[in-house]
Scaffold this motif. Sequence first.
Motif, PDB file in Angstrom:
ATOM      1  N   THR A  10      10.373  19.443  42.404  1.00  0.00           N
ATOM      2  CA  THR A  10       8.850  19.365  42.720  1.00  0.00           C
ATOM      3  C   THR A  10       8.314  18.239  42.172  1.00  0.00           C
ATOM      4  O   THR A  10       7.247  18.094  42.291  1.00  0.00           O
ATOM      5  N   HIS A  90      19.911  19.212  49.304  1.00  0.00           N
ATOM      6  CA  HIS A  90      18.591  20.174  49.352  1.00  0.00           C
ATOM      7  C   HIS A  90      17.440  19.374  50.096  1.00  0.00           C
ATOM      8  O   HIS A  90      16.796  20.323  50.464  1.00  0.00           O
ATOM      9  N   THR A  93      11.223  19.317  49.289  1.00  0.00           N
ATOM     10  CA  THR A  93      10.268  20.673  49.663  1.00  0.00           C
ATOM     11  C   THR A  93       9.028  19.969  49.722  1.00  0.00           C
ATOM     12  O   THR A  93       8.603  19.495  48.841  1.00  0.00           O
ATOM     13  N   HIS A  96       6.126  25.367  50.488  1.00  0.00           N
ATOM     14  CA  HIS A  96       6.852  26.625  50.319  1.00  0.00           C
ATOM     15  C   HIS A  96       5.619  27.912  50.718  1.00  0.00           C
ATOM     16  O   HIS A  96       4.801  28.021  49.923  1.00  0.00           O
ATOM     17  N   THR A 106       9.706  28.107  54.383  1.00  0.00           N
ATOM     18  CA  THR A 106       9.815  27.123  53.464  1.00  0.00           C
ATOM     19  C   THR A 106      10.476  25.844  54.358  1.00  0.00           C
ATOM     20  O   THR A 106      10.887  26.009  55.194  1.00  0.00           O
ATOM     21  N   GLN A 108      11.915  21.913  53.931  1.00  0.00           N
ATOM     22  CA  GLN A 108      12.454  20.802  52.994  1.00  0.00           C
ATOM     23  C   GLN A 108      12.750  19.716  54.285  1.00  0.00           C
ATOM     24  O   GLN A 108      13.359  19.979  55.153  1.00  0.00           O
ATOM     25  N   ASP A 126      19.392  22.701  54.530  1.00  0.00           N
ATOM     26  CA  ASP A 126      18.349  23.564  54.892  1.00  0.00           C
ATOM     27  C   ASP A 126      19.045  25.096  54.246  1.00  0.00           C
ATOM     28  O   ASP A 126      19.083  26.089  54.936  1.00  0.00           O
ATOM     29  N   ARG A 128      17.426  27.084  51.791  1.00  0.00           N
ATOM     30  CA  ARG A 128      16.685  28.096  51.358  1.00  0.00           C
ATOM     31  C   ARG A 128      16.077  29.170  52.565  1.00  0.00           C
ATOM     32  O   ARG A 128      15.805  30.386  52.318  1.00  0.00           O
TER      33      ARG A 128
END
Length: 386
Positions: A10, A90, A93, A96, A106, A108, A126, A128
């Motif tokens: 973040t 990951h 992001t 969310h 969510t 990303q 991908d 999450r």
Amino acid sequence: MRVLGLMSGTSHDGIDSAIVDWSPDGDVLTGAVEHTGAWPYEERLRERVAGALPPNPADLAEVCRLDTLIGQAFADAAEACGPVDLICSHGQTMFHWVEGGRARGTLQLGQPAWIAERTGVPVVSDLRARDVAAGGQGAPLVSYLDLLLLAGLPGPSGALNLGGIANLTVRDAGTAYDTGPASALMDAAVSAATGAPYDEDGRLAASGEVHRGLLEDLLAEPYYRAPPPKSTGKELFHLGYLVRAASPYGLSLPDLLATLAALTAETVAAEIRRHRLETVVVSGGGVRNPVLMAMLAARAGGARLVPSDELGVPADAKEAIAFSLFGWLTAHGLPATVPGCTGASGPRLLGTITPGDGPLRLPEPLGQGPHRLCLTTDSGLPGVAG
């Protein structure tokens, strides 16, 4: 299997990387950490990412461009790390979606095809979305690694990651959740006032004083009283949120940063005290902020704060190591979620796989996941959990 984990959190300042050579032996999984590093975003890309984050508007054209540009940046980072058997990315992001305490989606960005095309290596990405589709928060996924790391510690223990958002994993309760902002609001304040990405070594905060009135206003945020499982991000804790709360007080930047550090320390320490934790393994960029760590130690009810480095996990690279682990688990047909931590209806195999050059060949599926974890670094210093 040598797996490269790539992670941008973040703070959106760049890409953390970790290569781990994973070797299973019964219920013990050994990981030799061969590389950790950071690949900063180019300044223009970082500005575009920040400009597309909530509450700023972003049209589909910019989403498409960022998906490509972030994917290319991840490909650059992967190529610089050298050859591996598998990559787990990951991405970044960008949104969310949480409503009424439930994660509904969510997003990303960082198109994995660019990584696979550049390296010729299969890419898991991908990660999450599947947990969210199963009713989970999609976060904190790192709780799977945390519980393995905490397994052998005496007494009530937890793992805390201080990134843009703070998340806590509690071993004995088998739960994990985002406690609120770690550096997200501090970084937003510094960037708006100076253009710098963060308060290096907490120097500005160290010269300021905590303003009790603003701190009490910030602590009134309903998120802190919501029960877990729960997750949050810059959709809530962004610059506009901070401006609305802080503007009436007209604080200097050092006083504002001292107050925001106290906010993080208060909200995290309240959860440490609530679970009566005796040992907390701490990772993330916040570990390098002595003001934040001193405030946290003073409020943590006597809990011992242990840098994750002491368990063989470099504090700045824990999440990249976690995603390396998730890639290994997915390749071996194993779930990488803990339902009690994310709130999902059950454990789930995470991610989608983008093939590299040639046919996609995966290992034989394993019957069960590891119960214990042993991590070693290149220097040979062991970090044993379980």
